[in-house]
Enzyme design. Structure first.
Site, PDB file in Angstrom:
ATOM      1  N   SER A 136      80.290  38.012 -14.460  1.00 49.00           N
ATOM      2  CA  SER A 136      79.147  39.106 -15.111  1.00 49.00           C
ATOM      3  C   SER A 136      77.764  38.934 -14.594  1.00 49.00           C
ATOM      4  CB  SER A 136      78.485  38.262 -16.434  1.00 49.00           C
ATOM      5  OG  SER A 136      79.992  38.373 -16.950  1.00 49.00           O
ATOM      6  N   GLY A 342     109.451  39.120 -35.444  1.00 50.14           N
ATOM      7  CA  GLY A 342     109.804  37.582 -34.079  1.00 50.14           C
ATOM      8  C   GLY A 342     110.280  38.808 -33.636  1.00 50.14           C
ATOM      9  N   GLU A 365      85.528  44.570 -15.230  1.00 49.33           N
ATOM     10  CA  GLU A 365      84.584  46.082 -15.614  1.00 49.33           C
ATOM     11  C   GLU A 365      83.199  45.557 -16.380  1.00 49.33           C
ATOM     12  OE1 GLU A 365      85.568  49.463 -13.839  1.00 49.33           O
ATOM     13  OE2 GLU A 365      87.694  48.811 -13.818  1.00 49.33           O
TER      14      GLU A 365
HETATM   15  N1  COS Z   1      72.907  52.393 -13.669  1.00 44.81           N
HETATM   16  C1  COS Z   1      71.607  52.744 -12.904  1.00 44.81           C
HETATM   17  N2  COS Z   1      70.730  51.840 -12.509  1.00 44.81           N
HETATM   18  C2  COS Z   1      70.858  50.329 -12.747  1.00 44.81           C
HETATM   19  C3  COS Z   1      71.983  50.415 -14.259  1.00 44.81           C
HETATM   20  C4  COS Z   1      72.994  51.535 -14.326  1.00 44.81           C
HETATM   21  N3  COS Z   1      73.733  51.257 -14.673  1.00 44.81           N
HETATM   22  N4  COS Z   1      72.494  48.747 -14.043  1.00 44.81           N
HETATM   23  C5  COS Z   1      70.940  48.615 -14.229  1.00 44.81           C
HETATM   24  N5  COS Z   1      70.396  49.027 -12.957  1.00 44.81           N
HETATM   25  C6  COS Z   1      69.368  48.665 -12.503  1.00 44.81           C
HETATM   26  C7  COS Z   1      67.967  48.501 -13.167  1.00 44.81           C
HETATM   27  O1  COS Z   1      67.275  50.041 -13.963  1.00 44.81           O
HETATM   28  C8  COS Z   1      67.343  48.007 -12.309  1.00 44.81           C
HETATM   29  O2  COS Z   1      66.524  48.932 -11.848  1.00 44.81           O
HETATM   30  P1  COS Z   1      64.974  48.504 -11.233  1.00 44.81           P
HETATM   31  O3  COS Z   1      64.423  47.632 -10.240  1.00 44.81           O
HETATM   32  O4  COS Z   1      64.851  49.981  -9.974  1.00 44.81           O
HETATM   33  O5  COS Z   1      64.100  48.323 -12.045  1.00 44.81           O
HETATM   34  C9  COS Z   1      67.790  47.551 -11.719  1.00 44.81           C
HETATM   35  O6  COS Z   1      69.673  48.183 -11.121  1.00 44.81           O
HETATM   36  C10 COS Z   1      68.493  45.886 -11.613  1.00 44.81           C
HETATM   37  O7  COS Z   1      69.388  45.855 -13.329  1.00 44.81           O
HETATM   38  P2  COS Z   1      68.331  44.466 -14.179  1.00 44.81           P
HETATM   39  O8  COS Z   1      67.747  43.753 -14.070  1.00 44.81           O
HETATM   40  O9  COS Z   1      69.383  45.294 -15.603  1.00 44.81           O
HETATM   41  O10 COS Z   1      70.107  43.808 -13.765  1.00 44.81           O
HETATM   42  P3  COS Z   1      70.864  41.941 -14.066  1.00 44.81           P
HETATM   43  O11 COS Z   1      70.644  40.879 -12.629  1.00 44.81           O
HETATM   44  O12 COS Z   1      70.129  41.506 -15.155  1.00 44.81           O
HETATM   45  O13 COS Z   1      72.167  42.356 -14.274  1.00 44.81           O
HETATM   46  C11 COS Z   1      73.826  43.110 -15.674  1.00 44.81           C
HETATM   47  C12 COS Z   1      72.444  43.668 -15.568  1.00 44.81           C
HETATM   48  C13 COS Z   1      74.296  42.143 -16.649  1.00 44.81           C
HETATM   49  C14 COS Z   1      73.936  44.923 -16.659  1.00 44.81           C
HETATM   50  C15 COS Z   1      74.880  43.291 -14.315  1.00 44.81           C
HETATM   51  O14 COS Z   1      74.882  42.733 -13.761  1.00 44.81           O
HETATM   52  C16 COS Z   1      76.127  43.466 -15.367  1.00 44.81           C
HETATM   53  O15 COS Z   1      76.787  45.006 -15.417  1.00 44.81           O
HETATM   54  N6  COS Z   1      76.716  42.740 -14.637  1.00 44.81           N
HETATM   55  C17 COS Z   1      78.814  42.640 -15.343  1.00 44.81           C
HETATM   56  C18 COS Z   1      78.976  43.175 -13.897  1.00 44.81           C
HETATM   57  C19 COS Z   1      80.214  43.622 -13.721  1.00 44.81           C
HETATM   58  O16 COS Z   1      80.340  44.427 -14.118  1.00 44.81           O
HETATM   59  N7  COS Z   1      81.125  43.327 -13.465  1.00 44.81           N
HETATM   60  C20 COS Z   1      83.027  43.067 -13.415  1.00 44.81           C
HETATM   61  C21 COS Z   1      83.450  42.815 -11.859  1.00 44.81           C
HETATM   62  S1  COS Z   1      83.162  44.739 -11.156  1.00 44.81           S
HETATM   63  S2  COS Z   1      84.897  45.037 -10.744  1.00 44.81           S
END
Ligand code: COS
Length: 383
Positions: A136, A342, A365
């Site tokens: 995550s 069943g 995802e």
């Molecule tokens: N679209 C565009 N930009 C995005 C975005 C999106 N959907 N999500 C995040 N960003 C950008 C943010 O705006 C931020 O940009 P700035 O630094 O310019 O402000 C940057 O990315 C970092 O975002 P954030 O601080 O929210 O990142 P985090 O590390 O807190 O992570 C989550 C956010 C948890 C939502 C993210 O890591 C996530 O989606 N994790 C799950 C991943 C996943 O789905 N894994 C499955 C495997 S893939 S096969």
């Protein structure tokens, strides 16, 4: 069973949906259970899907795509997943997670080089973001790319890459700087030196699709294979996953619909107390609830797909669609087994497969918890 929302489709979308449904029923349905039980990748089906244009539905004809829209593509993923959720995710991971970032962020040279073979299905694509300590928390990526002359040298390992065992082309995310989000994306080919497939996962469901560990030992990637800008790979991944989540929502819709359609058929045929069990309100209410879950998820998925087609920001809407559709798939598959009694617990009926397949849609995802986090952050802001 007619889907009540077909009136919203264009003639072109309806034709595609009918064509995919026919292909899935004729070619995929007869072999789906056996392939899944044997962990067998449906190579010939994917080849035929490529010939029909299904490996590149939403991409321009000039790169070898079918030139249709995303609504069409997501409809196709649902139709295929109705019969085989493994085949659905093979196509979705290929198209949404590998082709999409190349199309969206690639240079013209990269598009010309990679898209024609990918979009025609001659080559298969995969996306490698996840690692043992970056699930995550994607930005906790440990795989490192370091510049060496005109190449990048990549070291590390990746987990849970869908299509990993069959893919020719990988979108690989690696660290290129100290800052937490300083990641970059690379187009990596399976024949590049130092690139190896590791463990293949044995899974609860979607067993016809491979889920692989990727081992990277001094993999030499030419500098022209950097995808997008240096240090922007985290955002690229998040944008890519927004689209991927709609693919998974569509896969989940397919599983939910399969559960409902099989339950209706069974409840009409199954005689207990001298009548079809469909006569009993207990069964009717389950089927009614399943349908409401399915169509609620369908509407959310549809809205987000239209927003993607219009070029709007649809991150929250994609998260909502995936969250709801995966919960609908779990709900419907669970009820489908209940209705089958069943028998539903045996391999004589497909509902046990739907139940196993449904679970992954709440995990990959982005887990349901991550979808809620994305939704809540977009409403409240990051605290
Ligand atoms: N679209 C565009 N930009 C995005 C975005 C999106 N959907 N999500 C995040 N960003 C950008 C943010 O705006 C931020 O940009 P700035 O630094 O310019 O402000 C940057 O990315 C970092 O975002 P954030 O601080 O929210 O990142 P985090 O590390 O807190 O992570 C989550 C956010 C948890 C939502 C993210 O890591 C996530 O989606 N994790 C799950 C991943 C996943 O789905 N894994 C499955 C495997 S893939 S096969």
């Amino acid at each position: 069973m007619g889907v009540d929302m077909d009136f919203l489709l264009t003639e072109e979308q309806k034709m595609l949906k009918d064509m995919v449904s026919k292909f899935a029923q004729e070619k995929i349905a007869p072999v789906a259970s056996e392939n899944e039980r044997n962990h067998r990748f449906p190579k010939e089906i994917i080849e035929e899907a490529g010939e029909l244009g299904l490996m590149g539905i939403a991409y321009p004809v000039k790169y070898g795509g079918a030139g249709m829209d995303y609504v069409s593509y997501f409809l196709a993923v649902e139709e295929i997943s109705r019969w085989c959720a493994s085949t659905g995710v093979i196509i979705s991971a290929h198209s949404s997670l590998a082709c999409d970032p190349i199309y969206r962020f690639g240079t013209e040279e990269q598009k010309q080089k990679y898209l024609p073979d990918l979009l025609s299905g001659k080559k298969i694509g995969s996306f490698s973001l996840t690692e043992s300590s970056a699930g995550s928390d994607s930005s906790n990526t440990r795989t490192v790319a370091r510049k060496d002359g005109k190449n990048w040298i990549i070291n590390g390992s990746k987990l849970f890459a869908t299509n990993g065992n069959e893919a020719d082309v990988f979108i690989l995310i690696a660290r290129t700087g100290e800052d937490k989000h300083n990641l970059s994306a690379f187009i990596v080919e399976k024949d590049m030196p130092g690139y190896k497939i590791g463990k293949l996962e044995k899974k609860l469901g979607i067993r016809s699709s491979s889920t692989a560990e990727i081992i990277l030992e001094d993999v030499v990637v030419p500098e022209e294979n950097l995808l997008g800008e240096i240090g922007k790979g985290f955002k690229l991944s998040m944008i890519t996953l927004d689209g991927g989540r709609l693919g998974i929502a569509s896969q989940a819709l397919g599983i939910a619909r399969a559960s409902i359609e099989d339950s209706i058929k069974y409840s009409r045929e199954r005689i207990q107390f001298e009548q079809p069990i469909a006569n009993f309100q207990a069964i009717q209410w389950m089927i009614a609830d399943m349908w409401v879950e399915y169509e609620s998820a369908l509407l959310l998925t549809w809205r987000a797909s239209v927003m993607k087609d219009k070029g709007m920001n649809y991150s929250r809407e994609a998260a909502m669609a995936k969250l709801k559709a995966s919960e609908a798939a779990m709900f419907c598959a669970n009820k489908a087994i209940q209705i089958h009694g069943g028998y539903g617990f045996t391999e004589d009926f497909n509902v046990e497969r739907y139940y196993r397949d449904a679970k992954i849609t709440e995990l990959y995802e982005g887990t349901s918890e991550i979808q809620r986090l994305v939704i809540a952050r977009s409403l409240i802001g990051k605290i």
